[in-house]
Design an enzyme around this catalytic site. Structure first.
Site, PDB file in Angstrom:
ATOM      1  N   LYS A  51     -14.268  -7.998  -8.359  1.00 48.86           N
ATOM      2  CA  LYS A  51     -13.380  -8.978  -9.394  1.00 48.86           C
ATOM      3  C   LYS A  51     -12.358 -10.033  -8.160  1.00 48.86           C
ATOM      4  O   LYS A  51     -12.684 -11.365  -9.193  1.00 48.86           O
ATOM      5  CB  LYS A  51     -12.447  -8.130  -9.528  1.00 48.86           C
ATOM      6  CG  LYS A  51     -11.779  -9.096 -10.946  1.00 48.86           C
ATOM      7  CD  LYS A  51     -10.961  -7.780 -11.712  1.00 48.86           C
ATOM      8  CE  LYS A  51     -10.287  -9.087 -13.431  1.00 48.86           C
ATOM      9  NZ  LYS A  51     -10.192  -8.025 -14.351  1.00 48.86           N
ATOM     10  N   ASP A  52     -12.360  -9.712  -6.743  1.00 48.82           N
ATOM     11  CA  ASP A  52     -11.864 -11.318  -5.851  1.00 48.82           C
ATOM     12  C   ASP A  52     -12.586 -11.363  -5.845  1.00 48.82           C
ATOM     13  O   ASP A  52     -12.778 -12.589  -5.507  1.00 48.82           O
ATOM     14  CB  ASP A  52     -11.419  -9.709  -4.775  1.00 48.82           C
ATOM     15  CG  ASP A  52      -9.589  -9.362  -5.566  1.00 48.82           C
ATOM     16  OD1 ASP A  52      -9.058 -10.194  -6.447  1.00 48.82           O
ATOM     17  OD2 ASP A  52      -9.241  -8.666  -3.926  1.00 48.82           O
ATOM     18  N   SER A  64       0.220  -1.117  -6.323  1.00 43.26           N
ATOM     19  CA  SER A  64       0.356  -3.123  -7.132  1.00 43.26           C
ATOM     20  C   SER A  64       0.974  -2.388  -8.731  1.00 43.26           C
ATOM     21  O   SER A  64       0.491  -1.507  -9.410  1.00 43.26           O
ATOM     22  CB  SER A  64      -1.195  -3.067  -7.356  1.00 43.26           C
ATOM     23  OG  SER A  64      -2.211  -3.721  -6.419  1.00 43.26           O
ATOM     24  N   GLU A 123       5.766 -34.196   0.908  1.00 42.67           N
ATOM     25  CA  GLU A 123       4.067 -33.474   0.667  1.00 42.67           C
ATOM     26  C   GLU A 123       4.584 -32.705  -1.459  1.00 42.67           C
ATOM     27  O   GLU A 123       5.719 -32.796  -2.260  1.00 42.67           O
ATOM     28  CB  GLU A 123       3.638 -32.669   1.517  1.00 42.67           C
ATOM     29  CG  GLU A 123       2.477 -33.354   2.588  1.00 42.67           C
ATOM     30  CD  GLU A 123       1.243 -33.892   2.339  1.00 42.67           C
ATOM     31  OE1 GLU A 123       1.459 -35.062   1.495  1.00 42.67           O
ATOM     32  OE2 GLU A 123       0.363 -33.313   2.024  1.00 42.67           O
ATOM     33  N   HIS A 145       0.724  -1.116  -0.228  1.00 42.10           N
ATOM     34  CA  HIS A 145      -0.397  -0.009   0.317  1.00 42.10           C
ATOM     35  C   HIS A 145       1.011   1.260   0.032  1.00 42.10           C
ATOM     36  O   HIS A 145       0.450   2.374  -0.338  1.00 42.10           O
ATOM     37  CB  HIS A 145      -1.161   0.148   0.873  1.00 42.10           C
ATOM     38  CG  HIS A 145      -1.933  -0.922   0.702  1.00 42.10           C
ATOM     39  ND1 HIS A 145      -3.732  -0.631   0.853  1.00 42.10           N
ATOM     40  CD2 HIS A 145      -2.185  -2.525  -0.062  1.00 42.10           C
ATOM     41  CE1 HIS A 145      -4.084  -1.733   0.608  1.00 42.10           C
ATOM     42  NE2 HIS A 145      -3.688  -2.352   0.479  1.00 42.10           N
TER      43      HIS A 145
END
Lengths: 265, 411
Positions: free
Chosen positions: B244-245, B220, B288, B216
């Site tokens: 959108k998220d 971005s 894993e 922030h």
């Protein structure tokens, strides 16, 4: 917000690569690394296969009978309690009656000696041997594994168990057997300490189902699938509802997103 | 009243709170009006997806901890107790168990997005480094979590991985003893792994907070890799990117739910349904799936110490990625050569993963060596040189020009 299509070519290639890689992984991971002495189990159809498949309770109840009359002589299912049998379709009274036919440890009596008595629904299934050493002493050095989770604990699951139970045969000529071992087509290494446990007619089914080795093996594998995954029916039914809800929610959310973004495009 | 924050919140109660602790103003600024480039594609969902996964993992983990017993004689059965007797215990555990895999899938895609669009480059180096720290913490947490069910693979995986530290000359064996709390993987190991498995996720939350805070400050990146030039290039985070998220979260939850309800043990190992037995080594000890590429790097080197260093190096090299990449252009869209080589790097990572699942013999050794060689060469040789040699495509003037200056496609 779109750039020309040609700029997306690497992204499309990326997805193609990922799909190819996923296919490659599925293909390459399927056979275990030491494939030469681990036979591939038979591939049978099971009531619990697929998204909608749930264990056939009639088969599982018959399998429980096979377990009780045959397997339980040597194999424990210590994760299970008699009360769990309601999941096989027995009602409370039936569970109580079944439990009372088993003798289980009941702590200590007033003089401090171990006490035994008829089972209650809350009791665990009794293990046939007090401990691993006692089991090995009685079993010529072999240790019959606990079967509660056997379907999940073996590559191939129910197919593996079914394969072992139906896989007894005479050793091929030239195959050297160790003392007191039995030839089995599906056991890794082909030499298993357990003698063939099922023969045609070994148990008598009350519902008239033919008691062939194949049928009993199938039933007991179904029962053991249930002991490994007792939540299967509830899980898959919930899963269908959850996925349907999420698909609907995705649709609504996408519509909202389109509406919100309509002034940007 | 000089010390009070001047709040614009009309509601008097909220205003009273906000004047004294301006969290509402902060949320409004950071998640409400926060200016976000208008041209994100769906790759920009994955940070939010990772956040959602972390929260769900912590919540399910808290409930699992209420019934789990960190004791070598009880742990295995206590997990089965959760699966069978605890109300919806199977659901909580399967969400948690598959959640670990989901966290890695989402994070690996998030990292790929950062690498493809050059999100690590100035001024976002520290943001990227914090992300690498998050990855390392995730791995430590996942590794220790896998030990807790105390199955065969838990036990032997823990033995093999902790033993890697013994490769370090001199101090190695002391490190291993310290990790184990004794001279083999045993009760003290299980106890401390349980303690740390509960602690580290909260450390993760702290580093994630720093990661988001750093984001922030610098803002971005975006698919074009050019900075916004003004308000016309950005949109307020809410409602555009919250919406959108949300779409991404819904789709992601469908994938997660499909594993939980229909293939809960697909990503696991059958051996972990057998209780840990120190006297019986499984035929194959495999970590894993999300550790397989690093495991393959380890085994591609004949020398143990060198293998361990390479394995750690394959992760730590990410820390200096911002300085290994000498190109001035961020987004691979405008780097005609790099945009293919980054995909080759992804391929090398996937091939390493496949090699890690196989015994290191024959073709798998050769394949893993070729892939490991490319993995490192990509970072240490190709990126520094290519940045100087490559002729990037012309960058657009601005995000808006790139978005609207050409024919619009239907969304």
């Amino acid at each position: 917000m779109r750039t020309p299509r040609f700029l997306f070519a690497p992204m499309r290639t990326f997805f193609a690569l990922m799909v190819a890689a996923a296919l490659a992984i599925t293909g390459l991971l399927a056979p275990p690394a030491s494939a030469q002495d681990v036979p591939t189990p038979p591939n049978e159809n099971w009531s619990f296969d697929g998204i909608f498949g749930t264990p056939d309770l009639a088969a599982a109840q018959r399998g429980f009978q096979v377990y009780s009359e045959v397997c339980s002589t040597c194999h424990a299912i210590h994760q299970m309690h008699f009360r769990d049998l309601t999941g096989l379709g027995f009602n409370d009274a039936q569970v109580k009656a079944i439990a009372s036919t088993f003798t289980v440890p009941q702590g200590l009596d007033d003089s401090g000696q171990p006490k035994e008595g008829p089972g209650m629904p809350a009791n665990q299934f009794r293990s046939p041997f007090p401990n691993e050493k006692a089991a090995r002493a009685a079993m010529n050095g072999a240790y019959p594994p606990d079967l509660s989770l056997i379907i999940n604990a073996r590559e191939g699951g129910a197919n593996y168990v079914y394969g072992i139970l139906t896989g007894y045969a005479d050793a091929p000529t030239g195959f050297t057997m160790q003392d007191a071992m039995n030839y089995n087509r599906y056991f890794p290494g082909h030499q298993i300490a357990m003698p063939q446990p099922l023969q045609d007619g070994k148990v008598t089914y009350t519902d008239g189902t033919p008691n062939t080795v194949d049928q009993m093996a199938r039933d007991v594998a179904t029962f053991l699938y249930w002991t490994s995954n007792p939540e299967t029916t509830e899980r898959k039914q919930m899963g269908i509802r959850v996925i349907l809800f999420l698909v609907l929610l995705t649709g609504v959310t996408y519509a909202v997103k389109r509406k919100i973004w309509s002034d940007v495009h | 009243m000089a010390g009070l924050h001047k709040s614009d919140i009309p509601n008097p109660v909220l205003n009273w709170i906000d004047s004294r602790l301006p969290i509402i103003t902060m949320m409004q600024k950071e998640y409400g009006v926060f200016p976000t480039p208008r041209n994100f594609n769906y790759f920009w969902n994955f940070g939010a997806l990772a956040m959602v996964t972390l929260i769900i993992l912590i919540l399910t983990g808290i409930f699992l901890a209420m019934s789990y017993q960190p004791n070598t004689t009880l742990a295995f059965d206590s997990v089965q107790h959760i699966m069978r007797d605890v109300n919806y215990g199977w659901l909580i555990r399967y969400v948690h168990q598959n959640g670990a895999s989901m966290f890695f899938i989402v994070t690996y895609i998030h990292i790929f997005r950062g690498m493809y669009y050059g999100s690590y480059k100035a001024p976002r180096e520290l943001l990227w480094i914090l992300g690498v720290v998050i990855l390392l913490l995730m791995m430590a947490t996942a590794f220790m979590g896998y030990v807790l069910p105390w199955g065969q693979m838990s036990y032997w995986g823990a033995t093999v991985i902790t033993n890697l530290f013994s490769a370090f000359p001199g101090v190695g064996k002391y490190i291993v003893t310290l990790l184990w709390g004794g001279f083999s993987v045993d009760q003290p190991t299980l106890n401390r792994f349980y303690s740390l498995h509960y602690l580290l996720p909260f450390v993760l939350v702290g580093v994630v907070f720093l990661h988001v805070a750093a984001l922030h400050i610098v803002g971005s990146n975006n698919p074009l890799g050019i900075e916004p030039r003004g308000p016309q290039d950005t949109l307020p985070f809410h409602p555009y990117y919250t919406a959108k998220d949300s779409v991404g979260v819904c789709v992601f939850l469908i994938v997660w739910a499909a594993f939980v309800f229909f293939a809960p043990n697909m990503l696991g190992d059958p051996n972990n349904f057998v209780e840990a037995n120190p006297l019986q080594t499984p035929a194959d000890i495999v970590p894993e799936w999300y550790f397989l590429p690093y495991y393959a790097v380890l085994r591609s080197v004949p020398n143990k110490l060198l293998g361990v260093l390479m394995m750690f190096g394959s992760l730590l090299v990410l820390l200096v990625l911002p300085w290994l990449d000498t190109s001035r252009v961020r987004s691979a869209r405008f780097r005609p050569t790099y945009r293919w080589l980054i995909l080759v790097w992804v391929l090398s990572f996937v091939v390493l993963g496949i090699c890690g699942a196989h015994k290191p013999e024959g073709i798998w050794v050769i394949l893993s060596r070729i892939a490991a060689l490319y993995y490192f060469a990509h970072f240490l040789v190709i990126m520094p040189i290519l940045g100087k040699l490559e002729r990037p495509l012309p960058l657009p003037e601005s995000i808006t020009q790139a978005v609207t200056g050409r024919p619009l496609e239907s969304h």
